[in-house]
Design a protein around this motif. Structure first.
Motif, PDB file in Angstrom:
ATOM      1  N   ASP A 113      55.675 -15.032 -52.916  1.00  0.00           N
ATOM      2  CA  ASP A 113      56.095 -13.647 -53.126  1.00  0.00           C
ATOM      3  C   ASP A 113      55.618 -13.092 -54.468  1.00  0.00           C
ATOM      4  OD1 ASP A 113      58.160 -15.761 -53.634  1.00  0.00           O
ATOM      5  OD2 ASP A 113      59.114 -14.142 -54.765  1.00  0.00           O
ATOM      6  N   ARG A 114      55.536 -11.744 -54.477  1.00  0.00           N
ATOM      7  CA  ARG A 114      55.192 -10.974 -55.680  1.00  0.00           C
ATOM      8  C   ARG A 114      53.823 -11.343 -56.232  1.00  0.00           C
ATOM      9  NH1 ARG A 114      59.787  -7.978 -57.483  1.00  0.00           N
ATOM     10  NH2 ARG A 114      61.639  -8.577 -56.297  1.00  0.00           N
ATOM     11  N   ASN A 115      52.844 -11.203 -55.356  1.00  0.00           N
ATOM     12  CA  ASN A 115      51.446 -11.332 -55.726  1.00  0.00           C
ATOM     13  C   ASN A 115      50.688 -10.136 -55.178  1.00  0.00           C
ATOM     14  OD1 ASN A 115      50.801 -14.030 -57.135  1.00  0.00           O
ATOM     15  ND2 ASN A 115      52.192 -14.677 -55.506  1.00  0.00           N
ATOM     16  N   LYS A 116      49.412 -10.294 -54.933  1.00  0.00           N
ATOM     17  CA  LYS A 116      48.586  -9.218 -54.375  1.00  0.00           C
ATOM     18  C   LYS A 116      47.861  -9.711 -53.126  1.00  0.00           C
ATOM     19  CE  LYS A 116      47.905  -7.208 -58.991  1.00  0.00           C
ATOM     20  NZ  LYS A 116      46.930  -6.893 -60.062  1.00  0.00           N
ATOM     21  N   LEU A 117      48.564 -10.483 -52.339  1.00  0.00           N
ATOM     22  CA  LEU A 117      47.966 -11.098 -51.159  1.00  0.00           C
ATOM     23  C   LEU A 117      47.776 -10.072 -50.044  1.00  0.00           C
ATOM     24  CD1 LEU A 117      50.113 -14.359 -51.187  1.00  0.00           C
ATOM     25  CD2 LEU A 117      47.760 -14.082 -52.024  1.00  0.00           C
ATOM     26  N   THR A 118      46.692 -10.212 -49.309  1.00  0.00           N
ATOM     27  CA  THR A 118      46.359  -9.279 -48.235  1.00  0.00           C
ATOM     28  C   THR A 118      46.099 -10.046 -46.936  1.00  0.00           C
ATOM     29  OG1 THR A 118      44.029  -9.351 -48.907  1.00  0.00           O
ATOM     30  CG2 THR A 118      45.379  -7.559 -49.801  1.00  0.00           C
ATOM     31  N   GLY A 119      45.856  -9.268 -45.863  1.00  0.00           N
ATOM     32  CA  GLY A 119      45.552  -9.894 -44.577  1.00  0.00           C
ATOM     33  C   GLY A 119      46.808 -10.291 -43.833  1.00  0.00           C
ATOM     34  N   PRO A 120      46.647 -11.007 -42.723  1.00  0.00           N
ATOM     35  CA  PRO A 120      47.788 -11.369 -41.878  1.00  0.00           C
ATOM     36  C   PRO A 120      48.497 -12.633 -42.338  1.00  0.00           C
ATOM     37  CG  PRO A 120      45.774 -12.146 -40.878  1.00  0.00           C
ATOM     38  CD  PRO A 120      45.363 -11.425 -42.138  1.00  0.00           C
ATOM     39  N   ILE A 121      49.701 -12.823 -41.807  1.00  0.00           N
ATOM     40  CA  ILE A 121      50.363 -14.122 -41.927  1.00  0.00           C
ATOM     41  C   ILE A 121      49.634 -15.067 -40.975  1.00  0.00           C
ATOM     42  CG2 ILE A 121      52.505 -15.404 -41.534  1.00  0.00           C
ATOM     43  CD1 ILE A 121      54.019 -12.781 -42.055  1.00  0.00           C
ATOM     44  N   PRO A 122      49.168 -16.211 -41.434  1.00  0.00           N
ATOM     45  CA  PRO A 122      48.397 -17.090 -40.545  1.00  0.00           C
ATOM     46  C   PRO A 122      49.189 -17.529 -39.309  1.00  0.00           C
ATOM     47  CG  PRO A 122      48.192 -17.785 -42.843  1.00  0.00           C
ATOM     48  CD  PRO A 122      49.264 -16.751 -42.805  1.00  0.00           C
ATOM     49  N   ALA A 123      48.538 -17.458 -38.155  1.00  0.00           N
ATOM     50  CA  ALA A 123      49.182 -17.914 -36.915  1.00  0.00           C
ATOM     51  C   ALA A 123      49.509 -19.400 -36.989  1.00  0.00           C
ATOM     52  CB  ALA A 123      48.277 -17.629 -35.729  1.00  0.00           C
ATOM     53  N   SER A 124      48.752 -20.131 -37.801  1.00  0.00           N
ATOM     54  CA  SER A 124      48.978 -21.574 -37.936  1.00  0.00           C
ATOM     55  C   SER A 124      50.346 -21.894 -38.523  1.00  0.00           C
ATOM     56  CB  SER A 124      47.897 -22.193 -38.825  1.00  0.00           C
ATOM     57  OG  SER A 124      47.990 -21.683 -40.148  1.00  0.00           O
ATOM     58  N   PHE A 125      50.991 -20.908 -39.192  1.00  0.00           N
ATOM     59  CA  PHE A 125      52.300 -21.165 -39.801  1.00  0.00           C
ATOM     60  C   PHE A 125      53.348 -21.514 -38.747  1.00  0.00           C
ATOM     61  CE2 PHE A 125      52.322 -19.206 -44.323  1.00  0.00           C
ATOM     62  CZ  PHE A 125      51.174 -19.912 -44.626  1.00  0.00           C
ATOM     63  N   GLY A 126      53.089 -21.152 -37.501  1.00  0.00           N
ATOM     64  CA  GLY A 126      54.007 -21.532 -36.444  1.00  0.00           C
ATOM     65  C   GLY A 126      53.957 -23.009 -36.106  1.00  0.00           C
ATOM     66  N   PHE A 127      52.992 -23.711 -36.695  1.00  0.00           N
ATOM     67  CA  PHE A 127      52.813 -25.132 -36.389  1.00  0.00           C
ATOM     68  C   PHE A 127      53.193 -26.033 -37.556  1.00  0.00           C
ATOM     69  CE2 PHE A 127      49.901 -22.597 -33.815  1.00  0.00           C
ATOM     70  CZ  PHE A 127      50.387 -22.914 -32.552  1.00  0.00           C
ATOM     71  N   PHE A 128      53.927 -25.470 -38.526  1.00  0.00           N
ATOM     72  CA  PHE A 128      54.556 -26.329 -39.521  1.00  0.00           C
ATOM     73  C   PHE A 128      55.471 -27.309 -38.800  1.00  0.00           C
ATOM     74  CE2 PHE A 128      53.780 -23.039 -42.868  1.00  0.00           C
ATOM     75  CZ  PHE A 128      53.306 -23.891 -43.866  1.00  0.00           C
ATOM     76  N   LYS A 129      55.669 -28.447 -39.404  1.00  0.00           N
ATOM     77  CA  LYS A 129      56.623 -29.397 -38.846  1.00  0.00           C
ATOM     78  C   LYS A 129      57.999 -28.743 -38.785  1.00  0.00           C
ATOM     79  CE  LYS A 129      58.348 -34.116 -39.517  1.00  0.00           C
ATOM     80  NZ  LYS A 129      58.299 -35.311 -40.394  1.00  0.00           N
ATOM     81  N   LYS A 130      58.637 -28.785 -37.626  1.00  0.00           N
ATOM     82  CA  LYS A 130      59.939 -28.129 -37.456  1.00  0.00           C
ATOM     83  C   LYS A 130      61.002 -28.777 -38.337  1.00  0.00           C
ATOM     84  CE  LYS A 130      59.001 -26.627 -32.737  1.00  0.00           C
ATOM     85  NZ  LYS A 130      59.398 -26.671 -31.327  1.00  0.00           N
ATOM     86  N   PRO A 131      61.970 -27.976 -38.841  1.00  0.00           N
ATOM     87  CA  PRO A 131      62.215 -26.568 -38.554  1.00  0.00           C
ATOM     88  C   PRO A 131      61.307 -25.600 -39.301  1.00  0.00           C
ATOM     89  CG  PRO A 131      63.828 -27.345 -40.143  1.00  0.00           C
ATOM     90  CD  PRO A 131      62.996 -28.546 -39.757  1.00  0.00           C
ATOM     91  N   GLY A 132      60.429 -26.114 -40.128  1.00  0.00           N
ATOM     92  CA  GLY A 132      59.538 -25.264 -40.907  1.00  0.00           C
ATOM     93  C   GLY A 132      60.119 -24.976 -42.282  1.00  0.00           C
ATOM     94  N   PRO A 133      59.253 -24.684 -43.248  1.00  0.00           N
ATOM     95  CA  PRO A 133      59.734 -24.412 -44.611  1.00  0.00           C
ATOM     96  C   PRO A 133      60.363 -23.035 -44.715  1.00  0.00           C
ATOM     97  CG  PRO A 133      57.375 -24.037 -44.483  1.00  0.00           C
ATOM     98  CD  PRO A 133      57.794 -24.568 -43.124  1.00  0.00           C
ATOM     99  N   ASN A 134      61.225 -22.866 -45.703  1.00  0.00           N
ATOM    100  CA  ASN A 134      61.670 -21.530 -46.068  1.00  0.00           C
ATOM    101  C   ASN A 134      60.449 -20.736 -46.505  1.00  0.00           C
ATOM    102  OD1 ASN A 134      64.433 -22.067 -45.611  1.00  0.00           O
ATOM    103  ND2 ASN A 134      64.608 -23.022 -47.617  1.00  0.00           N
ATOM    104  N   LEU A 135      60.301 -19.518 -45.976  1.00  0.00           N
ATOM    105  CA  LEU A 135      59.095 -18.728 -46.202  1.00  0.00           C
ATOM    106  C   LEU A 135      59.417 -17.477 -47.005  1.00  0.00           C
ATOM    107  CD1 LEU A 135      57.520 -18.950 -42.626  1.00  0.00           C
ATOM    108  CD2 LEU A 135      56.699 -20.095 -44.689  1.00  0.00           C
ATOM    109  N   PHE A 136      58.875 -17.390 -48.210  1.00  0.00           N
ATOM    110  CA  PHE A 136      59.055 -16.218 -49.066  1.00  0.00           C
ATOM    111  C   PHE A 136      57.679 -15.597 -49.318  1.00  0.00           C
ATOM    112  CE2 PHE A 136      62.650 -18.956 -49.830  1.00  0.00           C
ATOM    113  CZ  PHE A 136      63.728 -18.082 -49.904  1.00  0.00           C
TER     114      PHE A 136
END
Length: 335
Positions: free
Chosen positions: A179-202
């Protein structure tokens, strides 16, 4: 009596030799050499004044050692002084501390340049934190090589470009803070394949765009914050009654979906959807969420009567207003 005194003396010597205090005065010579190089690369700032070559490095500020091997396991350089004289890029010599598990640069406004490639050599690293600095450039793919990472904190910097899809290959990640950067583009679709339950995403306070990937519906992290971006489309995939989500902040995006069809996790404590294009009505099921502490659906396209009773009754009009066709307490009565 003499035997008892001898035993007591031996015990005292044992405690002195093998106590943590005794170990703190030791230092692996190679690690000491690397730390002194880091200090030199940073132009010997006052913040590292305790790094005296005449003393043992395990006694220096900002570092911690393993009590058995005396290898450096933690390097945390942080300043509470806004005008600290520590300046320049992250030194490549940081990568020469092979037993490092925790690396943290915090509140160092004169820390600049890209994330140092030599960090990829730190294969034992569990936590990498670079926060409140002026580090810039892209988030590098090589961070995916740090397979032991459980925490990646890169908040409050000047990082730009797309989020690398490769980060989803980190098998032990519990928290990802970009968070709080200058990132652009989409959220990667690959993030759905983190090991469950998945990391906290900010990922808040960036310039991310496009839809939230449907693959993220497979995850069940406790905290998701995608606020203050330019995300579009349907976010209902993030909800489900059997999830364990506690915090979900999607505010100030361009999201559009029918809220009346959403089933909410009973674990929710924070739900913020303000400033989007969400339509439909507020479902009665939301009033059954028992521990809701923050709730805001203002500045949307919602309609119908606000469900009465339950937790929803404790929120004032500011949680609901600027929805043209929404009515009922705490807003004006329905016609």
């Amino acid at each position: 009596m003499g035997i008892m005194f001898g035993n007591a003396l031996h015990f005292l010597l044992f405690m002195l030799l093998f106590s943590p205090v005794a170990f703190s005065g030791r230092c692996h010579p190679q690690d000491k050499k690397v730390l002194l190089q880091i200090k030199k690369d940073f132009n010997s700032p006052y913040l590292l004044a305790s790094w005296d070559p005449k003393t043992a490095c395990c006694d220096w500020y900002c570092v911690e050692c393993d009590p058995k091997t005396h290898r450096i396991t933690s390097l945390i350089i942080s300043s509470s002084i806004p005008d600290t004289n520590l300046s320049g890029p992250i030194p490549p010599s940081v990568g020469d501390l092979p037993y490092l598990e925790y690396l943290d640069f915090h509140k160092l406004p004169k820390l600049t340049g890209p994330i140092q490639p030599a960090i990829a050599k730190l294969t034992k690293l569990k936590s990498l934190s670079i926060t409140w600095t002026n580090v810039s450039g892209p988030i590098p793919d090589f961070l995916a090589q740090l397979k032991n990472l459980d925490s990646l904190y890169l908040s409050f910097n000047n990082l730009s470009g797309h989020i690398p899809a490769s980060l989803s290959r980190l098998p032990n990640l519990l928290s990802l803070n970009l968070d709080r950067n200058k990132l652009t583009g989409p959220i990667p679709a690959s993030f759905g394949f983190f090991k469950k339950p998945g990391p906290n995403l900010f990922l808040s306070h960036n310039q991310l765009s496009g839809p939230i990937p449907s693959s993220l519906g497979q995850l069940d992290p406790e905290r998701i914050d995608f606020s203050r971006n330019k995300l579009t489309g349907d976010a209902s995939l993030l909800f489900a009654h059997n999830k364990k989500t506690q915090l979900l902040d999607l505010s100030r995006n361009l999201l559009s979906f029918d809220l009346s069809k959403v089933e909410f996790p009973k674990s929710l404590t924070w739900l913020d959807l303000n400033h989007n294009k969400i339509h439909g009505s507020i479902p009665v099921g939301l009033s059954a969420v028992q521990n809701l502490q923050q709730f805001n659906v203002s500045y949307n396209l919602l309609s119908g009567k606000i469900p009465q009773g339950g937790e929803l009754g404790k929120f004032d009009k500011f949680s609901y207003f600027h929805n043209k066709n929404l009515c009922g307490t705490p807003l004006p009565n329905c016609k």
